[in-house]
Scaffold this motif. Structure first.
Motif, PDB file in Angstrom:
ATOM      1  N   TRP A   1      50.588 -84.030 -36.311  1.00 26.33           N
ATOM      2  CA  TRP A   1      51.684 -84.148 -37.275  1.00 26.33           C
ATOM      3  C   TRP A   1      51.871 -82.765 -37.881  1.00 26.33           C
ATOM      4  O   TRP A   1      50.985 -82.238 -38.552  1.00 26.33           O
ATOM      5  N   GLY A   2      53.029 -82.152 -37.606  1.00 33.65           N
ATOM      6  CA  GLY A   2      53.249 -80.804 -38.098  1.00 33.65           C
ATOM      7  C   GLY A   2      54.631 -80.604 -38.673  1.00 33.65           C
ATOM      8  O   GLY A   2      55.630 -81.079 -38.109  1.00 33.65           O
ATOM      9  N   ALA A   3      54.709 -79.903 -39.803  1.00 33.77           N
ATOM     10  CA  ALA A   3      55.999 -79.558 -40.394  1.00 33.77           C
ATOM     11  C   ALA A   3      56.630 -78.421 -39.601  1.00 33.77           C
ATOM     12  O   ALA A   3      55.979 -77.757 -38.799  1.00 33.77           O
ATOM     13  N   GLY A   4      57.916 -78.217 -39.816  1.00 34.44           N
ATOM     14  CA  GLY A   4      58.591 -77.074 -39.204  1.00 34.44           C
ATOM     15  C   GLY A   4      58.928 -77.247 -37.749  1.00 34.44           C
ATOM     16  O   GLY A   4      58.923 -76.279 -36.985  1.00 34.44           O
ATOM     17  N   GLY A   5      59.207 -78.465 -37.320  1.00 31.54           N
ATOM     18  CA  GLY A   5      59.659 -78.680 -35.949  1.00 31.54           C
ATOM     19  C   GLY A   5      58.585 -79.092 -34.969  1.00 31.54           C
ATOM     20  O   GLY A   5      58.886 -79.357 -33.804  1.00 31.54           O
ATOM     21  N   PHE A   6      57.336 -79.145 -35.390  1.00 33.83           N
ATOM     22  CA  PHE A   6      56.266 -79.567 -34.492  1.00 33.83           C
ATOM     23  C   PHE A   6      56.241 -81.097 -34.378  1.00 33.83           C
ATOM     24  O   PHE A   6      56.710 -81.810 -35.259  1.00 33.83           O
ATOM     25  N   ILE A   7      55.670 -81.567 -33.287  1.00 32.71           N
ATOM     26  CA  ILE A   7      55.638 -82.994 -32.999  1.00 32.71           C
ATOM     27  C   ILE A   7      54.943 -83.761 -34.126  1.00 32.71           C
ATOM     28  O   ILE A   7      53.917 -83.315 -34.651  1.00 32.71           O
ATOM     29  N   LYS A   8      55.511 -84.898 -34.504  1.00 29.71           N
ATOM     30  CA  LYS A   8      54.974 -85.730 -35.578  1.00 29.71           C
ATOM     31  C   LYS A   8      54.681 -87.129 -35.031  1.00 29.71           C
ATOM     32  O   LYS A   8      55.539 -88.006 -35.074  1.00 29.71           O
ATOM     33  N   VAL A   9      53.482 -87.323 -34.533  1.00 30.37           N
ATOM     34  CA  VAL A   9      53.080 -88.652 -34.057  1.00 30.37           C
ATOM     35  C   VAL A   9      51.808 -89.130 -34.749  1.00 30.37           C
ATOM     36  O   VAL A   9      51.305 -90.210 -34.448  1.00 30.37           O
ATOM     37  N   GLY A  10      51.318 -88.334 -35.677  1.00 31.52           N
ATOM     38  CA  GLY A  10      50.161 -88.757 -36.457  1.00 31.52           C
ATOM     39  C   GLY A  10      50.536 -89.894 -37.389  1.00 31.52           C
ATOM     40  O   GLY A  10      51.572 -89.860 -38.052  1.00 31.52           O
ATOM     41  N   ASP A  11      49.713 -90.921 -37.444  1.00 27.01           N
ATOM     42  CA  ASP A  11      50.012 -92.126 -38.219  1.00 27.01           C
ATOM     43  C   ASP A  11      48.770 -92.507 -39.033  1.00 27.01           C
ATOM     44  O   ASP A  11      47.824 -93.108 -38.509  1.00 27.01           O
ATOM     45  N   LEU A  12      48.772 -92.143 -40.307  1.00 25.46           N
ATOM     46  CA  LEU A  12      47.613 -92.407 -41.156  1.00 25.46           C
ATOM     47  C   LEU A  12      47.340 -93.897 -41.334  1.00 25.46           C
ATOM     48  O   LEU A  12      46.189 -94.331 -41.336  1.00 25.46           O
TER      49      LEU A  12
END
Length: 408
Positions: free
Chosen positions: A287-298
Motif C-alpha cells: 500500500w503506497g501513496a503517490g501512485g503506487f499499488i494499493k492492495v494492502g488491507d488492514l
C-alpha cells in the motif's frame, strides 16, 4: 525525439562550459581530450541503452550503470558551472564598468582566474568520485543497525525478543556474489528469534531471484522467516505480453519465496508464541501513496486478532503507516517498512544527523520513528535499484530487540 535533442544539447553545453574550467586550470591538451572523450562516451552509452537496447522498460544492469555514470558526470558539470557562472557574472560586470567608466574603449572580459577554476574542479571531483565509489564499493557496504524498543504491554515472555529485518533485496541488480554472500552471512550472525523481510525481492521478474534462491534459503531463525510483497514484486514495471504472463510471474515469485523457506503473508496474520504467551505478526500487501499499488488491507490482515494483542505489522511502504496505520482502530506497536532506500544517497552520522533528498518525498524515510505511541522502522534496504550504488546511506540489516518497559 524532441526531448532527447533538448536533453543532449543541454548536456553538451554543460560539458563545454565545464571544459573551460579544465582549460583554465591546465594547458595539457591530453587532459582536455580525455574530458571530451568521457563526456561523449557517457552520453553516447546512455542514449544507446535507453533508446536502442532491447530490454524495453526493464531497468537492466547496463541501463543502471549508464544512468549512474550520467549522474556522476552531471554532478561534476553542475558544480563546476556554478563556480564558473558566478565568476562570469563578475567578469561581465567588471568588463562593463571598465568600458563605461574606465579607460577601455572596447568591451572585453577579464581572464578567468586559475585559482577559482582549480577550486571548482576540486569541489566537483568530490561528488563525482563519491558516486563512482558508490557504484564500485558502496552498494555492498552492509551495516548492521541495532535498536532496542521498550513497550509497557509487551508480554513478559518476549522481553529481550530479537528481530532481524531485511528489506528491498532487489536481486535483479546484484552483480557480485561474494559480497551478497557476505551480507547474508551478517544476517545469520545476528542469531535472531525471527527474520522478517519487508518486500521488493526482485526488480521486475521472479526469475531474477533464481540465481540467489539457494543463498537466501540458508537463512534460518527459531521462529521462522516471514515476508510481504513490495511494489516491485507485482511486475508492474514490465510491458507484459499478456495479463496471464504477469499473473504467472507473481505466482512464480510466491513459489520461490516458499521454496526459500519464507512464509509470505498476503493480508494475513500469524501468532508468535513463547511460554504460553504470544504476539501477533501482521503482514499486508503493498500500500503506497503517490501512485503506487494499493492492495494492502488492514481489516482483512487483522481478522481474528484482538485489539489488545501486541502487534507487529509488516508493510513495505512507510506512507501506509503515515496515512492509515497510526490512525487505525488497532494499535500497531511496531511497524516494519522499507521502500525508500534512503534514496541510496545522503549524509548520515548515526545518532546525530541524517539527511537525504528523499526526505522531501517521504516524511518517514530511514530508521526509527514514533507517533501516537507507535513505532516504525524504515529499513534502508539490502539491495539497490536505479543508481547502481550507494553513497552515505548504506545497505542495512536491522536488528530490533523488544524490551519490557519498567513501570517504576
Amino acid at each position: 525525439m524532441l526531448r532527447w535533442i533538448i536533453f543532449v544539447t543541454v548536456y553538451l553545453v554543460m560539458g563545454f562550459y565545464a571544459l573551460q574550467a579544465i582549460r583554465t586550470a591546465t594547458r595539457q591538451p591530453w587532459i582536455h581530450y580525455v574530458f571530451i572523450a568521457l563526456t561523449l562516451l557517457v552520453i553516447g552509452n546512455f542514449i544507446y541503452q535507453f533508446s536502442w537496447a532491447d530490454e524495453g522498460r526493464v531497468l537492466s544492469k547496463p541501463k543502471s550503470y549508464a544512468f549512474g555514470f550520467l549522474i556522476a558526470m552531471l554532478s561534476f558539470q553542475l558544480i563546476t558551472i556554478i563556480f564558473l557562472f558566478s565568476e562570469d557574472i563578475f567578469r561581465f560586470l567588471t568588463g562593463a564598468y571598465q568600458r563605461l567608466f574606465g579607460t577601455h574603449t572596447e568591451f572585453s572580459l577579464p581572464a578567468r582566474r586559475r585559482f577559482l577554476s582549480l577550486t571548482a574542479l576540486g569541489i566537483a571531483a568530490l561528488p563525482f568520485g563519491a558516486l563512482l565509489w558508490g557504484m564500485y564499493k558502496g552498494k555492498y557496504n552492509f551495516q548492521v543497525l541495532k535498536y532496542q524498543l521498550e513497550f509497557e504491554d509487551l508480554p513478559d515472555a518476549f522481553d529481550g525478543y530479537q528481530i532481524t529485518q531485511i528489506s528491498d533485496i532487489h536481486s535483479g541488480s546484484f552483480d557480485n556474489r561474494k559480497m551478497v554472500e557476505y551480507g547474508v552471512r551478517l544476517i545469520k550472525e545476528q542469531q535472531s528469534d525471527v527474520i522478517l523481510f519487508t518486500g521488493d525481492m526482485v526488480n521486475n521478474m521472479a526469475s531474477e531471484m533464481l540465481p540467489w534462491k539457494d543463498l537466501f534459503a540458508t537463512l534460518d531463525a527459531p521462529d521462522g522467516k516471514f515476508s510481504v510483497l513490495g511494489n516491485h514484486d507485482y511486475g508492474d514495471y514490465v510491458a507484459w505480453e499478456t495479463a496471464e504472463a504477469k499473473a504467472q510471474n507473481l505466482e512464480d515469485l510466491k513459489k520461490i519465496q516458499k521454496e526459500m523457506g519464507f512464509e509470505l503473508l498476503l493480508n494475513e496474520n500469524r501468532y508468535l508464541e513463547k511460554n504460553d504467551q504470544r504476539i501477533a505478526l501482521v503482514g499486508v500487501e503493498n500500500w503506497g501513496a503517490g501512485g503506487f499499488i494499493k492492495v494492502g488491507d488492514l481489516k482483512k490482515a487483522t481478522k481474528g486478532i484482538d485489539k489488545n494483542d501486541f502487534k507487529i505489522l509488516m508493510s513495505h511502504d512507510p506512507s501506509h503507516w503515515q496515512h492509515e496505520v497510526i490512525h487505525d482502530d488497532h494499535h500497531y506497536h511496531l511497524t516494519l517498512s522499507g521502500h525508500t532506500h534512503g534514496m541510496q544517497f545522503g549524509v548520515e552520522i548515526p545518532g546525530w544527523f541524517k539527511w537525504s533528498p528523499v526526505k522531501w518525498r517521504y516524511k518517514y524515510w530511514a530508521g526509527i520513528y514514533e507517533e501516537l505511541g507507535q513505532f516504525i522502522n524504515v529499513n534502508r534496504g539490502f539491495g539497490f535499484i536505479g543508481y547502481p550504488g550507494r553513497v552515505g546511506i548504506w545497505p542495512e540489516i536491522s536488528v530490533i530487540t523488544l524490551k519490557k518497559k519498567s513501570l517504576t
